[in-house]
Enzyme design. Structure first.
Site, mmCIF file in Angstrom:
data_model
loop_
_atom_site.group_PDB
_atom_site.id
_atom_site.type_symbol
_atom_site.label_atom_id
_atom_site.label_comp_id
_atom_site.label_asym_id
_atom_site.label_seq_id
_atom_site.Cartn_x
_atom_site.Cartn_y
_atom_site.Cartn_z
ATOM 1 N N LYS A 113 0.822 -1.218 0.000
ATOM 2 C CA LYS A 113 0.000 0.000 0.000
ATOM 3 C C LYS A 113 0.846 1.254 0.000
ATOM 4 C CE LYS A 113 -4.398 -1.561 1.799
ATOM 5 N NZ LYS A 113 -5.393 -1.465 2.861
ATOM 6 N N LYS A 194 -5.354 -10.324 -5.850
ATOM 7 C CA LYS A 194 -6.437 -10.583 -4.901
ATOM 8 C C LYS A 194 -7.618 -9.647 -5.177
ATOM 9 C CE LYS A 194 -6.096 -8.325 -1.040
ATOM 10 N NZ LYS A 194 -5.642 -7.767 0.228
ATOM 11 N N LYS A 197 -11.095 -4.090 -2.428
ATOM 12 C CA LYS A 197 -11.963 -2.914 -2.516
ATOM 13 C C LYS A 197 -11.240 -1.776 -3.191
ATOM 14 C CE LYS A 197 -14.159 -3.777 1.922
ATOM 15 N NZ LYS A 197 -13.495 -3.881 3.199
HETATM 16 P P1 TYM Z 1 -10.730 -6.134 5.005
HETATM 17 O O1 TYM Z 1 -11.769 -5.107 5.315
HETATM 18 O O2 TYM Z 1 -9.801 -5.846 3.887
HETATM 19 O O3 TYM Z 1 -11.413 -7.512 4.729
HETATM 20 C C1 TYM Z 1 -12.376 -8.105 5.596
HETATM 21 C C2 TYM Z 1 -12.207 -9.615 5.577
HETATM 22 O O4 TYM Z 1 -12.329 -10.104 4.235
HETATM 23 C C3 TYM Z 1 -11.202 -10.900 3.902
HETATM 24 N N1 TYM Z 1 -10.891 -10.731 2.471
HETATM 25 C C4 TYM Z 1 -10.785 -11.724 1.592
HETATM 26 N N2 TYM Z 1 -10.930 -13.053 1.720
HETATM 27 C C5 TYM Z 1 -10.773 -13.806 0.610
HETATM 28 N N3 TYM Z 1 -10.473 -13.294 -0.615
HETATM 29 C C6 TYM Z 1 -10.302 -11.960 -0.784
HETATM 30 N N4 TYM Z 1 -10.013 -11.464 -1.980
HETATM 31 C C7 TYM Z 1 -10.460 -11.112 0.350
HETATM 32 N N5 TYM Z 1 -10.365 -9.768 0.532
HETATM 33 C C8 TYM Z 1 -10.630 -9.556 1.836
HETATM 34 C C9 TYM Z 1 -10.084 -10.359 4.762
HETATM 35 O O5 TYM Z 1 -9.047 -11.298 4.926
HETATM 36 C C10 TYM Z 1 -10.804 -10.043 6.046
HETATM 37 O O6 TYM Z 1 -10.919 -11.204 6.841
HETATM 38 N N6 TYM Z 1 -7.258 -5.314 8.547
HETATM 39 C C11 TYM Z 1 -8.528 -5.954 8.268
HETATM 40 C C12 TYM Z 1 -9.641 -5.502 9.177
HETATM 41 C C13 TYM Z 1 -9.406 -5.653 10.637
HETATM 42 C C14 TYM Z 1 -9.438 -6.858 11.386
HETATM 43 C C15 TYM Z 1 -9.249 -6.476 12.730
HETATM 44 C C16 TYM Z 1 -9.608 -8.189 11.033
HETATM 45 C C17 TYM Z 1 -9.195 -4.650 11.511
HETATM 46 N N7 TYM Z 1 -9.087 -5.140 12.760
HETATM 47 C C18 TYM Z 1 -9.213 -7.425 13.763
HETATM 48 C C19 TYM Z 1 -9.577 -9.138 12.068
HETATM 49 C C20 TYM Z 1 -9.381 -8.754 13.407
HETATM 50 C C21 TYM Z 1 -8.946 -5.633 6.850
HETATM 51 O O7 TYM Z 1 -8.538 -4.634 6.286
HETATM 52 O O8 TYM Z 1 -9.893 -6.469 6.315
#
Ligand code: TYM
Length: 329
Positions: A113, A194, A197
């Site tokens: 990023k 991947k 968003k």
């Molecule tokens: P985020 O918002 O990017 O994604 C939310 C969840 O979706 C999963 N995910 C995917 N799984 C499979 N294929 C994909 N292409 C894909 N894109 C996203 C992510 O792995 C995630 O589980 N940093 C985290 C948010 C967060 C968090 C936390 C997660 C903040 N605090 C505490 C767990 C525990 C994030 O940006 O997820």
């Protein structure tokens, strides 16, 4: 033995997509009965890159509606917005002070990023410490996430361990739980990237609130290879076909063999894409409908989020008090 506790989080900005659903949300929903679930809409994480304030304000509500529409039940799950629970930001500072800089610089998501930004905000670097705070404030046994978040959960364990060794046993070490199928859903326009968003542009992701026709169009245009073989293969040229099969498998819950049997009579990739699109449309249409209904009553959504924040605060405040006590405040 009591129920296992689960905590996970999702960013509210951009549109939630099929990767979020199959890699994470679906598993949170499935765990609700036999686990104690905490799901956090992480709006404080979103501002590591600039967000339009009004859009950010709306995004938490939209995300809450979508999560509930996916099956998250605010009765059985403590569903809350991160910025409503002050302990997260405060714990983040305390944990920042026990985290070596080198650990943060090594995070692959930071490297990816930060390369794309003109000015790299310090928040982009310390982002995983806020994530560690989100997790450690609730003492969860499990953190169910897609594969891309595994490194952040492992870092959380390292931070917890370091804190425990400096200040005495304070945190339980949480386990990342990664699904066996669709842990990394790939972009439909480019199966080497991947699904995310931030990658905008049509044809890349399938949004959870997209219309049927748009979903079908995105699948029909998806990138495959010049062959005809419908197989689960790790060969680079088969990544597109494998991604489609994995999506189908995750949605239907079928085994690899049954999935292949379903496509034994397919006439080439055109058929494959149409049938995968069909199961996705069937799974997402009710979610879209329900989330639109929920958004018609924003006051009720706000009420549900206030109840969630209240429940979450009780846990988080108690843990924060312990952390501060251990550190000498
Ligand atoms: P985020 O918002 O990017 O994604 C939310 C969840 O979706 C999963 N995910 C995917 N799984 C499979 N294929 C994909 N292409 C894909 N894109 C996203 C992510 O792995 C995630 O589980 N940093 C985290 C948010 C967060 C968090 C936390 C997660 C903040 N605090 C505490 C767990 C525990 C994030 O940006 O997820």
């Amino acid at each position: 033995m009591g129920k296992k506790r689960v905590l996970s989080g999702i960013q509210p900005t951009g549109s939630l997509h099929l990767g979020n659903y199959l890699g994470a949300i679906k598993h949170w929903v499935e765990g609700q009965d036999d686990k104690e679930n905490f799901i956090c809409i992480v709006d404080l994480h979103a501002i590591t890159v600039y967000q339009d304030p009004e859009a950010l304000r709306q995004s938490a509500r939209r995300t809450a509606a979508l999560l509930i529409a996916c099956g998250i039940d605010p009765q059985r799950t403590t569903l809350f917005v991160q910025s409503h629970v002050r302990a997260h930001a405060e714990a983040c500072w305390l944990l920042t002070c026990v985290t070596p800089l080198g650990w943060l610089e090594r995070m692959t998501q930071f490297k990816d990023k930060s390369g794309k930004q003109e000015t790299v905000g310090a928040g982009l670097l310390t982002y995983p410490v806020l994530q560690a705070a989100d997790i450690l404030l609730y003492d969860p046994d499990e953190v169910p996430v897609g594969e891309d978040q595994k490194q952040h959960v492992e870092l959380t364990r390292d931070i917890a361990q370091r804190f425990n060794s400096l200040y005495g046993e304070t945190f339980k070490l949480p386990e990342p739980v990664i699904p066996k199928v669709a842990a990394r859903v790939m972009g439909l326009d480019d199966p080497t990237q991947k699904m995310s968003k931030s990658a905008t542009g049509s044809g890349h992701a399938v949004g959870l609130d997209e219309d049927d026709a748009q979903i079908v169009k995105t699948f029909k245009r998806s990138v495959t290879d010049s062959g005809r073989e419908i197989v689960f293969s790790d060969k680079p040229e088969k990544a597109g076909v494998k991604n489609l099969l994995e999506i189908y498998r995750a949605i239907t819950g079928k085994s690899q063999a049954d999935v292949l049997a379903d496509f034994a009579d397919a006439r080439g990739y055109g058929d494959l894409k149409t049938r995968v699109a069909e199961v996705v449309v069937e799974a997402l249409a009710p979610i879209r409908g329900r989330s639109r209904e929920l958004l018609e009553d924003p006051a009720e959504l706000d009420r549900l989020m206030a109840v969630g924040a209240d429940r979450a605060s009780k846990h988080a405040e108690a843990k924060l008090a312990l952390i501060k006590e251990r550190m000498g405040f």
